[in-house]
Scaffold this active site. Structure first.
Site, PDB file in Angstrom:
ATOM      1  N   LYS A 125     -23.339 -23.585   3.493  1.00  0.00           N
ATOM      2  CA  LYS A 125     -22.168 -24.290   2.959  1.00  0.00           C
ATOM      3  C   LYS A 125     -22.457 -24.732   1.512  1.00  0.00           C
ATOM      4  CE  LYS A 125     -21.133 -25.687   7.631  1.00  0.00           C
ATOM      5  NZ  LYS A 125     -20.260 -26.442   8.478  1.00  0.00           N
ATOM      6  N   GLU A 128     -16.537 -19.768  16.652  1.00  0.00           N
ATOM      7  CA  GLU A 128     -16.892 -21.118  16.215  1.00  0.00           C
ATOM      8  C   GLU A 128     -15.783 -22.104  16.622  1.00  0.00           C
ATOM      9  OE1 GLU A 128     -20.065 -21.052  13.020  1.00  0.00           O
ATOM     10  OE2 GLU A 128     -18.151 -21.192  12.015  1.00  0.00           O
ATOM     11  N   ASN A 142     -25.587 -20.632   7.523  1.00  0.00           N
ATOM     12  CA  ASN A 142     -24.495 -20.905   6.582  1.00  0.00           C
ATOM     13  C   ASN A 142     -24.833 -22.218   5.879  1.00  0.00           C
ATOM     14  OD1 ASN A 142     -22.136 -21.470   5.235  1.00  0.00           O
ATOM     15  ND2 ASN A 142     -20.928 -21.906   7.074  1.00  0.00           N
ATOM     16  N   SER A 189     -22.894 -26.514  15.919  1.00  0.00           N
ATOM     17  CA  SER A 189     -23.990 -27.434  16.262  1.00  0.00           C
ATOM     18  C   SER A 189     -25.123 -26.762  17.046  1.00  0.00           C
ATOM     19  CB  SER A 189     -23.451 -28.652  17.015  1.00  0.00           C
ATOM     20  OG  SER A 189     -22.542 -29.367  16.182  1.00  0.00           O
ATOM     21  N   GLY A 233     -20.400 -29.010  12.919  1.00  0.00           N
ATOM     22  CA  GLY A 233     -20.888 -30.174  12.176  1.00  0.00           C
ATOM     23  C   GLY A 233     -20.655 -31.499  12.891  1.00  0.00           C
ATOM     24  N   GLU A 260     -13.522 -23.876   7.693  1.00  0.00           N
ATOM     25  CA  GLU A 260     -13.390 -24.793   6.549  1.00  0.00           C
ATOM     26  C   GLU A 260     -12.562 -24.158   5.426  1.00  0.00           C
ATOM     27  OE1 GLU A 260     -17.568 -25.650   6.116  1.00  0.00           O
ATOM     28  OE2 GLU A 260     -17.514 -26.776   7.997  1.00  0.00           O
ATOM     29  N   HIS A 264     -14.106 -18.575   7.564  1.00  0.00           N
ATOM     30  CA  HIS A 264     -14.693 -19.791   8.148  1.00  0.00           C
ATOM     31  C   HIS A 264     -13.587 -20.845   8.278  1.00  0.00           C
ATOM     32  CE1 HIS A 264     -17.107 -23.390   8.682  1.00  0.00           C
ATOM     33  NE2 HIS A 264     -18.109 -22.601   9.013  1.00  0.00           N
TER      34      HIS A 264
HETATM   35  C1  PEP Z   1     -20.884 -23.441  10.553  1.00  0.00           C
HETATM   36  O1  PEP Z   1     -20.670 -23.973   9.497  1.00  0.00           O
HETATM   37  O2  PEP Z   1     -20.572 -22.263  10.674  1.00  0.00           O
HETATM   38  C2  PEP Z   1     -21.498 -24.215  11.632  1.00  0.00           C
HETATM   39  C3  PEP Z   1     -21.551 -23.685  12.824  1.00  0.00           C
HETATM   40  O3  PEP Z   1     -21.952 -25.468  11.316  1.00  0.00           O
HETATM   41  P1  PEP Z   1     -22.878 -26.414  12.238  1.00  0.00           P
HETATM   42  O4  PEP Z   1     -24.005 -25.560  12.794  1.00  0.00           O
HETATM   43  O5  PEP Z   1     -23.395 -27.467  11.288  1.00  0.00           O
HETATM   44  O6  PEP Z   1     -22.032 -26.967  13.317  1.00  0.00           O
END
Ligand code: PEP
Length: 250
Positions: free
Chosen positions: A11, A166, A9, A212, A172, A96, A94
């Site tokens: 973003k 998630e 992803n 992460s 992040g 976000e 997601h």
């Molecule tokens: C994500 O945006 O779905 C995600 C898991 O981000 P990150 O791997 O940076 O934590």
């Protein structure tokens, strides 16, 4: 045996030139992978990404869609537009978007239905905040999201879907759920799917972990019984790092 599916992803990162350069380096690094590879790019990178991955084992997705086919929706991109250019995957729900764009479960549900109707496989994201985890309601939150987001969707369609667990506190932040905790939640999701749709659907549906994921922790996470791969944000931006995650089993 379920196949492992590793999705990136990006973003709001990378322009079309950077996208072309990414795939010039990345394609070769993952060409012998046994795992499914999807990269969800910003809309402006879709053409460069489709071009840069022609004839490879890498699939391109987007990070959102609008459930309407067309209309007065300034700034949006429709399910039909994505279908017309050959997009086969999209992230939906997601955290976000749920947080910054106030997307509700009802809205997420409409988007999932629209994606499926347009032959686009949804990567549905669910997960709890740190506060919800600390209050002991993580399972309640996640099961509620699954029930509402999948309302009215058939077992046949759920079989083809990807669900990403998630934990919001791990996205992040550099904090990763332990492999045991991540597996436990992925199992809660699978058990809920089992009670809604039965064994066949539950045993086939792909359930990823995201939050992460890095080259150093991918193998441990993806080797757990109910984790069928990952959704990767930050570490999917560099060809070398993401290739190490995709090749976690080599
Ligand atoms: C994500 O945006 O779905 C995600 C898991 O981000 P990150 O791997 O940076 O934590």
């Amino acid at each position: 045996m379920r196949k492992k599916v590793i999705a990136g992803n990006w973003k709001m990162n990378h322009n079309p030139q950077e996208t072309t350069k990414f795939f010039e380096e990345f394609n070769d690094l993952v060409k012998d992978s046994n795992n499914e590879i999807i990269i969800c790019v910003p809309y402006i990178d879709v053409n460069a990404a489709l071009e840069g991955t022609k004839g490879t084992n890498i699939k391109i997705g987007t990070q959102n869609l609008n459930h309407e086919e067309a209309g007065a929706l300034t700034g949006d991109i429709s399910c039909k537009m994505l279908q017309d250019i050959g997009i086969k995957y999209t992230i939906i729900g997601h955290s976000e978007r749920r947080e910054f764009h106030h997307e509700t479960d009802e809205f997420v549900n409409l988007k999932i239905k629209a994606a499926i109707e347009h032959d686009i496989i949804p990567i549905l994201c669910v997960g709890e905040t740190l506060f919800e985890r600390e209050k002991g309601i993580a399972k309640y939150k996640i099961v509620t999201q699954i029930v509402l987001d999948l309302d009215g969707i058939s077992g046949e369609d759920v079989k083809n879907m990807i669900i990403a667990y998630e934990p919001i506190w791990a996205i992040g932040t550099g904090k990763t759920a332990s492999s045991e905790d991540a597996n436990e939640v992925c199992k809660w999701i699978r058990d809920e799917i089992r009670s809604m749709y039965g064994d066949e659907v539950a045993d086939i549906v792909t359930i990823q972990y995201g939050g992460s994921v890095k080259p150093g922790n991918a193998k441990e996470l993806f080797s757990m019984s109910d984790i069928d791969g990952g959704l990767v944000g930050g570490a999917s931006l560099k060809p070398d790092d993401f290739a190490k995650i995709v090749n976690f089993d080599k």
